[in-house]
Design an enzyme around this catalytic site. Structure first.
Site, mmCIF file in Angstrom:
data_model
loop_
_atom_site.group_PDB
_atom_site.id
_atom_site.type_symbol
_atom_site.label_atom_id
_atom_site.label_comp_id
_atom_site.label_asym_id
_atom_site.label_seq_id
_atom_site.Cartn_x
_atom_site.Cartn_y
_atom_site.Cartn_z
ATOM 1 N N LYS A 45 0.839 -1.206 0.000
ATOM 2 C CA LYS A 45 0.000 0.000 0.000
ATOM 3 C C LYS A 45 0.872 1.254 0.000
ATOM 4 O O LYS A 45 2.074 1.169 0.280
ATOM 5 C CB LYS A 45 -0.886 -0.027 1.248
ATOM 6 C CG LYS A 45 -0.076 -0.051 2.531
ATOM 7 C CD LYS A 45 -0.858 -0.621 3.679
ATOM 8 C CE LYS A 45 -0.021 -0.487 4.954
ATOM 9 N NZ LYS A 45 -0.661 -1.057 6.113
ATOM 10 N N ARG A 142 -10.534 0.082 14.727
ATOM 11 C CA ARG A 142 -10.354 0.772 13.444
ATOM 12 C C ARG A 142 -11.360 0.189 12.459
ATOM 13 O O ARG A 142 -12.450 0.737 12.321
ATOM 14 C CB ARG A 142 -8.896 0.583 12.971
ATOM 15 C CG ARG A 142 -8.510 1.443 11.812
ATOM 16 C CD ARG A 142 -7.029 1.397 11.517
ATOM 17 N NE ARG A 142 -6.589 0.132 10.914
ATOM 18 C CZ ARG A 142 -5.355 -0.094 10.493
ATOM 19 N NH1 ARG A 142 -4.415 0.845 10.607
ATOM 20 N NH2 ARG A 142 -5.018 -1.246 9.948
ATOM 21 N N HIS A 172 -5.968 -7.277 12.750
ATOM 22 C CA HIS A 172 -4.729 -6.493 12.698
ATOM 23 C C HIS A 172 -4.315 -6.153 14.123
ATOM 24 O O HIS A 172 -5.143 -5.729 14.924
ATOM 25 C CB HIS A 172 -4.967 -5.215 11.884
ATOM 26 C CG HIS A 172 -3.716 -4.439 11.591
ATOM 27 N ND1 HIS A 172 -2.653 -4.972 10.892
ATOM 28 C CD2 HIS A 172 -3.353 -3.169 11.902
ATOM 29 C CE1 HIS A 172 -1.698 -4.048 10.782
ATOM 30 N NE2 HIS A 172 -2.096 -2.951 11.382
ATOM 31 N N ARG A 231 1.343 -10.798 6.797
ATOM 32 C CA ARG A 231 1.176 -9.621 5.925
ATOM 33 C C ARG A 231 2.236 -8.552 6.203
ATOM 34 O O ARG A 231 1.896 -7.413 6.531
ATOM 35 C CB ARG A 231 -0.210 -8.995 6.134
ATOM 36 C CG ARG A 231 -1.406 -9.910 5.977
ATOM 37 C CD ARG A 231 -2.701 -9.103 6.027
ATOM 38 N NE ARG A 231 -2.782 -8.254 7.214
ATOM 39 C CZ ARG A 231 -3.331 -8.608 8.379
ATOM 40 N NH1 ARG A 231 -3.893 -9.791 8.515
ATOM 41 N NH2 ARG A 231 -3.341 -7.766 9.399
ATOM 42 N N TYR A 275 15.231 30.769 6.120
ATOM 43 C CA TYR A 275 14.141 31.609 6.631
ATOM 44 C C TYR A 275 14.303 31.895 8.115
ATOM 45 O O TYR A 275 14.600 30.994 8.900
ATOM 46 C CB TYR A 275 12.795 30.913 6.407
ATOM 47 C CG TYR A 275 12.383 30.852 4.951
ATOM 48 C CD1 TYR A 275 12.170 32.022 4.217
ATOM 49 C CD2 TYR A 275 12.209 29.642 4.318
ATOM 50 C CE1 TYR A 275 11.785 31.959 2.879
ATOM 51 C CE2 TYR A 275 11.826 29.575 2.983
ATOM 52 C CZ TYR A 275 11.616 30.740 2.271
ATOM 53 O OH TYR A 275 11.240 30.684 0.955
ATOM 54 N N CYS A 322 13.503 24.423 3.489
ATOM 55 C CA CYS A 322 12.593 25.192 2.638
ATOM 56 C C CYS A 322 11.736 24.214 1.814
ATOM 57 O O CYS A 322 11.899 23.010 1.901
ATOM 58 C CB CYS A 322 13.372 26.091 1.688
ATOM 59 S SG CYS A 322 14.602 27.135 2.482
ATOM 60 N N ASP A 324 11.814 23.752 -1.458
ATOM 61 C CA ASP A 324 12.532 23.124 -2.563
ATOM 62 C C ASP A 324 14.033 22.977 -2.328
ATOM 63 O O ASP A 324 14.738 22.435 -3.175
ATOM 64 C CB ASP A 324 12.336 23.943 -3.842
ATOM 65 C CG ASP A 324 10.887 24.329 -4.039
ATOM 66 O OD1 ASP A 324 10.043 23.415 -3.998
ATOM 67 O OD2 ASP A 324 10.594 25.533 -4.194
HETATM 68 C C1 LIG Z 1 0.017 -1.920 6.704
HETATM 69 C C2 LIG Z 1 -0.598 -3.186 7.098
HETATM 70 C C3 LIG Z 1 0.188 -4.313 7.342
HETATM 71 C C4 LIG Z 1 1.694 -4.269 7.346
HETATM 72 O O1 LIG Z 1 2.167 -3.621 8.517
HETATM 73 P P1 LIG Z 1 3.740 -3.457 8.822
HETATM 74 O O2 LIG Z 1 3.758 -2.924 10.205
HETATM 75 O O3 LIG Z 1 4.272 -2.486 7.828
HETATM 76 O O4 LIG Z 1 4.358 -4.782 8.692
HETATM 77 C C5 LIG Z 1 -0.470 -5.494 7.597
HETATM 78 N N1 LIG Z 1 -1.824 -5.543 7.648
HETATM 79 C C6 LIG Z 1 -2.596 -4.481 7.448
HETATM 80 C C7 LIG Z 1 -4.072 -4.606 7.516
HETATM 81 C C8 LIG Z 1 -2.020 -3.259 7.179
HETATM 82 O O5 LIG Z 1 -2.786 -2.187 6.984
#
Ligand SMILES: *Cc1c(COP(=O)(O)O)cnc(C)c1O
Length: 380
Positions: A45, A142, A172, A231, A275, A322, A324
């Site tokens: 992602k 979440r 998760h 994952r 700045y 800055c 850029d």
């Molecule tokens: C981003 C994400 C992961 C991976 O998490 P890491 O901490 O980068 O390993 C796994 N599962 C879900 C649902 C996520 O959103």
């Protein structure tokens, strides 16, 4: 695309170099920790945490990843349009308006409400069934089903509904990176809940092909959390998910963000820099300018705090970053206009995303995702 990126690199000599071999090697390193038959879904992602989703996905698949995880349908479609045929799961909210697109591209979806199932079943009609993973909220607050009874009912419904194919049940973890506390930590409490729901649904006859939960930290923490699939995200890119553990898992940062010095000024003591003159030279100093700024993703909070790496050593960022440009002090270094500078790269005392994250009290994820589209990616 590639040609255009090369032109952009030549024009500004600024690029994020991504080492495909390192990405693949990190995938192999993680895969080697899994038991036989445990699949690995690479989390790609957010443009693969800034590394480039298509190229990173290909590298992970070459390194043994079995599937890809993204946050949005748009990200999934982007991978399909690039010709990637591997399994893809969208972790994020399913909008019923995108159901047809998901079916067309054969993308698996996250479901946590009955009405989402209904929408998918309707969209599938008599064609190819919609592939779904039911998500449980076991502690993130979440996405997901919170109530265990409701979760069991949703899983049973998904496993029996025409037009829907239940592929997995997952959750998760909220605190897999906290100090390991065998048996009592928040992660094991979440895992207990996942296991209870899965056992109840299976006892009622649900076929659940895949149970999964582990992000990078949980993968590295305990094989208990591997289930049928893991994952990982951040670890694949070469960063420790829990640097506070002080354990190195042999991961290799794959991204090196490079630029060149475009100007050096030798200035007397008392000269303000950038700045508001928040930095004032205390002696005769050599101040170098780099053609990157916060619009490229260098956090402005690194003003007078961060450091970058030159071949001859570390150079502190002086004055405000800055939009850029930013300035570094190279007084005691061998530095010339045109010298290469690393903003983020290998772990070390300067010029690493981990170091900058520590300084800013944030995580490498945020800094990597912040490298903007203005920085071309160069794949080697
Ligand atoms: C981003 C994400 C992961 C991976 O998490 P890491 O901490 O980068 O390993 C796994 N599962 C879900 C649902 C996520 O959103």
């Amino acid at each position: 695309m590639v040609c255009l990126d090369l032109v952009r690199i030549v024009w500004r000599q600024t690029f994020a170099q991504v080492d495909r071999r390192r990405l693949a090697r990190n995938a192999r390193t993680l895969k080697a920790r899994l038991g036989p038959g445990v699949r690995m879904m690479a989390s790609v992602k957010a443009n693969a945490y800034g590394h480039g989703a298509v190229e990173a996905s290909r590298a992970f698949l070459a390194g043994g990843a079995d599937a890809l995880g993204v946050a949005t349908m748009e990200e999934a479609v982007g991978l399909r349009e690039a010709g990637i045929t591997a399994d893809i799961l969208v972790y994020g909210k399913l909008w019923s308006e995108s159901a047809l697109e998901a079916l067309r591209h054969d993308v698996a979806l996250t479901v946590y409400e009955m009405q989402e199932l209904d929408a998918l079943s309707g969209a599938a009609g008599s064609g190819r069934p919609a592939r779904v993973h039911v998500k449980l909220d076991t502690g993130m607050t979440r996405l997901g089903v919170r109530d265990e009874g409701e979760a069991v009912a949703l899983i049973l419904r998904a496993s029996r509904m025409p037009g829907v194919k239940l592929e997995g049940v997952y959750t998760h973890f909220a605190a897999a990176d906290e100090a390991p506390m065998p048996g009592t930590g928040r992660t094991s409490v979440q895992a207990d809940q996942l296991e209870r729901v899965v056992a109840r649904a299976r006892a009622s006859g649900a076929q659940i092909p895949s149970v999964h939960a582990a992000n990078s930290a949980a993968l590295l923490r305990d094989a208990r959390y591997h289930y049928d699939m893991v994952r990982p995200g951040i670890a694949l890119y070469g960063y420790e998910p829990a640097p506070q553990w002080g354990i190195s898992h042999g991961l290799l940062p794959a991204l090196s963000w490079q630029t060149q010095i475009v100007r050096i000024a030798e200035v007397p003591a008392g000269t303000p820099v950038s700045y508001a003159g928040t930095y004032v030279t205390s002696r005769t100093e050599r101040i170098a300018t780099l053609p990157v700024g916060y619009a490229d993703g260098v956090p402005r909070a690194l003003s007078n705090l961060g450091a970058v790496r030159l071949r001859s050593g570390c150079a502190p960022i002086v004055g405000r970053v800055c939009m850029d440009q930013l300035m570094i002090a190279v007084t005691d270094l061998d530095a010339r206009v045109g010298d290469q500078v690393e903003i983020y790269g290998a772990a070390g005392p300067c010029g690493s995303a981990q170091r900058a994250a520590d300084q800013l009290d944030t995580i490498t994820y945020e800094l990597l995702c912040a490298i903007s589209g203005r920085v071309p990616r160069l794949y080697v």
